[in-house]
Enzyme design. Structure first.
Site, PDB file in Angstrom:
ATOM      1  CG  HIS A 233      -2.182 -36.195 -15.769  1.00  0.00           C
ATOM      2  ND1 HIS A 233      -2.919 -35.732 -17.117  1.00  0.00           N
ATOM      3  CD2 HIS A 233      -3.377 -36.206 -14.763  1.00  0.00           C
ATOM      4  CE1 HIS A 233      -4.149 -35.680 -16.916  1.00  0.00           C
ATOM      5  NE2 HIS A 233      -4.371 -35.941 -15.650  1.00  0.00           N
ATOM      6  CD  GLU A 234      -3.100 -37.352 -11.516  1.00  0.00           C
ATOM      7  OE1 GLU A 234      -3.787 -36.691 -11.069  1.00  0.00           O
ATOM      8  OE2 GLU A 234      -3.595 -38.295 -12.446  1.00  0.00           O
TER       9      GLU A 234
ATOM     10  CG  HIS B  92      -5.058 -32.690 -12.076  1.00  0.00           C
ATOM     11  ND1 HIS B  92      -5.821 -32.002 -12.454  1.00  0.00           N
ATOM     12  CD2 HIS B  92      -4.939 -33.729 -12.610  1.00  0.00           C
ATOM     13  CE1 HIS B  92      -6.535 -32.713 -13.507  1.00  0.00           C
ATOM     14  NE2 HIS B  92      -5.671 -33.797 -13.636  1.00  0.00           N
TER      15      HIS B  92
ATOM     16  CD  GLU C 243      -7.417 -34.062 -17.237  1.00  0.00           C
ATOM     17  OE1 GLU C 243      -7.513 -33.863 -16.264  1.00  0.00           O
ATOM     18  OE2 GLU C 243      -6.985 -35.237 -18.030  1.00  0.00           O
TER      19      GLU C 243
HETATM   20 ZN    ZN Z   1      -6.519 -35.504 -15.063  1.00  0.00          ZN
END
Ligand code: ZN
Length: 502
Positions: A266-267, A270, A296
């Site tokens: 996830h990160e 980003h 996101e």
């Molecule tokens: Zn996030």
């Protein structure tokens, strides 16, 4: 012909960017390294820097610099990129300018007082402790919305802080569509005879070994370690000081590998957005991310569409089996894949799977909108929350800690933030569907451990533009149609119909 005013603006924006990066380094340090006794001094330093940054931002219009450039913008006398920069700076400036310092201070004071009350209320599972201060926060946000101004709903004025240029009505259309699909679909999964057991994923996973694996996965999917670091913090996050210096964090649980791994993919999503922003525009809106929703979309795509897919694990599972023979050596990939995609309606948003997640957001969006528009009273929150949980998920909420008090956002005063999580999921699905159409061999590539094609596609189509397009313009530009929940629905429907034999 160069525009002297524009050059002046660029220079000032660069100084602002350095200030903001400094602030971000201090915040990162606060979460990652700072000893507990440093908290008070750090809070003072951060508040001073935030104030200076705010003043400096407003001073952009000294000698009417912004007014002059806005005229140039309206007269079409700027180049395309200059016009986009001025449009976005003007958008941010207009919002800030409308908020009197008194209100900003009141907001800071109210939310600072609210956070410890929320912590206490959640600990004791007693909403009444939080209610009086929550009412004050809502009052401040309602006044803020009025000052900022709006066309359709006061909620739009608050949403705009996180998802610029988007309206409440636009969000409502896509989320209602999604809700109509999700409620019956989740019911079908619950009734399915195919049972998936996520406990087969549990074991003993020494943290050092997890860190090693995380590093390998982050590197393979495209995180640039020459321009970033991975550290540990209580709540995972990503922050970028410059495209050449982007930090992410994760956390660990010795028994549950995915507690850390899911936050890494996830990160990294980003982070790759931050690393992919154009360096030559650093400081200007063309060197910034568009919105929280678009941000996101990058994290959710790498976490879910990629990181929870079969091709991804075709490549990584043998490696995982080697690092952690127990329990994976004897566990077939097919069973592992089902287990990591286990669906279960649950009470807590942050622990939910990719199918039920958006329903948690829809519930919050409906409540927030009602609170800001004045159709829902804060006194009724527990009751309304619990009724909606029963209605949408078929779950009885045992207490407020597992219900209305579970998220920190309202004590921060972050009304209008929640929908960006779901928008991110919808953008992700629509972008990914387009990427797959344009790059039909993505699955084969993933299975070979090749992720560069997708990363480059995202860089070229999304990251490289900074805020040149607004979110809805970008979606139109990349996918040739406006945002629609259909892509997410199709993705979820196909994937989970297979897993649960629906
Ligand atoms: Zn996030």
């Amino acid at each position: 012909m160069t525009n002297q005013h524009y050059d002046e603006l660029k220079e000032k924006l660069l100084e602002l960017a350095h200030l903001q990066a400094t602030l971000a380094v201090l915040q990162w340090d606060q979460e990652v390294h700072m000893p507990p006794k440093g908290a008070q001094t750090r809070a003072n330093a951060l508040s001073l820097l935030a104030g200076l940054t705010h003043e400096k931002f407003l001073s952009l219009n000294n000698n009417n610099l912004l007014d002059t450039l806005k005229k140039d913008l309206d007269n079409n006398s700027l180049s395309d990129s200059e016009a986009a920069v001025v449009r976005e700076v003007w958008h941010d400036y207009k919002r800030q300018k409308k908020l009197p310092t008194k209100l900003v201070t009141e907001f800071f004071q109210t939310t600072s007082a609210a956070i410890p009350l929320w912590v206490e209320a959640r600990k004791k599972s007693d909403f009444q402790i939080f209610l009086p201060i929550l009412k004050k926060i809502i009052d401040v946000k309602q006044r803020e919305a009025k000052l900022v101004g709006y066309k359709d709903s006061p909620y739009t004025a608050l949403l705009d802080e996180f998802e610029p240029h988007m309206t409440t009505q636009e969000v409502e259309v896509v989320l209602n569509n999604l809700k109509d699909f999700l409620i019956p679909f989740i019911k079908k999964i619950k009734q399915s005879k195919t049972k998936v057991d996520p406990s087969i994923l549990l074991g003993r996973f020494p943290i050092a070994k997890q860190q090693h694996l995380n590093q390998e996965i982050a590197q393979t999917i495209g995180f640039d370690f020459e321009a970033g670091r991975v550290d540990t913090s209580t709540h995972p996050f990503a922050t970028g000081f410059h495209p050449h210096d982007v930090r992410i964090t994760t956390r660990y649980d010795e028994k549950n590998l995915f507690y850390s791994l899911a936050s890494v993919t996830h990160e990294v999503g980003h982070a790759m957005y931050e690393q992919g922003l154009p360096v030559e525009y650093f400081g200007t809106p063309l060197g910034q991310a568009i919105s929280l929703g678009i941000h996101e979309s990058q994290s959710r795509m790498w976490e879910n569409q990629v990181g929870l897919s079969k091709p991804f694990w075709d490549y990584f599972y043998p490696k995982l089996q080697k690092v952690f023979p127990k329990p994976f050596k004897t566990l077939p990939l097919e069973e592992f894949y089902r287990a990591i995609n286990y669906v279960q309606p649950s009470l807590i948003r942050t622990e939910s799977d990719e199918v039920t997640y958006n329903l948690h957001i829809i519930l919050r969006f409906e409540i927030e909108k009602g609170l800001i528009e004045g159709t829902i009273q804060a006194e009724d929150l527990s009751r309304i929350w619990n009724a909606k949980m029963k209605d949408y998920f078929g779950i009885t909420v045992p207490d407020d800690a597992h219900g209305v008090l579970q998220d920190i956002h309202w004590s921060h005063g972050s009304f209008g933030y929640f929908p960006t999580y779901s928008l991110g999921n919808l953008y992700a699905a629509q972008f990914f569907a387009t990427a797959k159409k344009e790059l039909p061999d993505l699955d084969t590539e993933f299975a070979k451990g090749e992720f560069a094609k997708l990363k480059n596609w995202l860089q070229k189509n999304i990251h490289a533009h900074g805020r040149y397009y607004t979110a809805s313009q970008l979606v139109q530009h990349v996918t040739a149609e406006p945002l629609h929940s259909r892509y997410f629905i199709d993705y979820i429907s196909a994937k989970y119909s297979e897993i649960y034999d629906l």
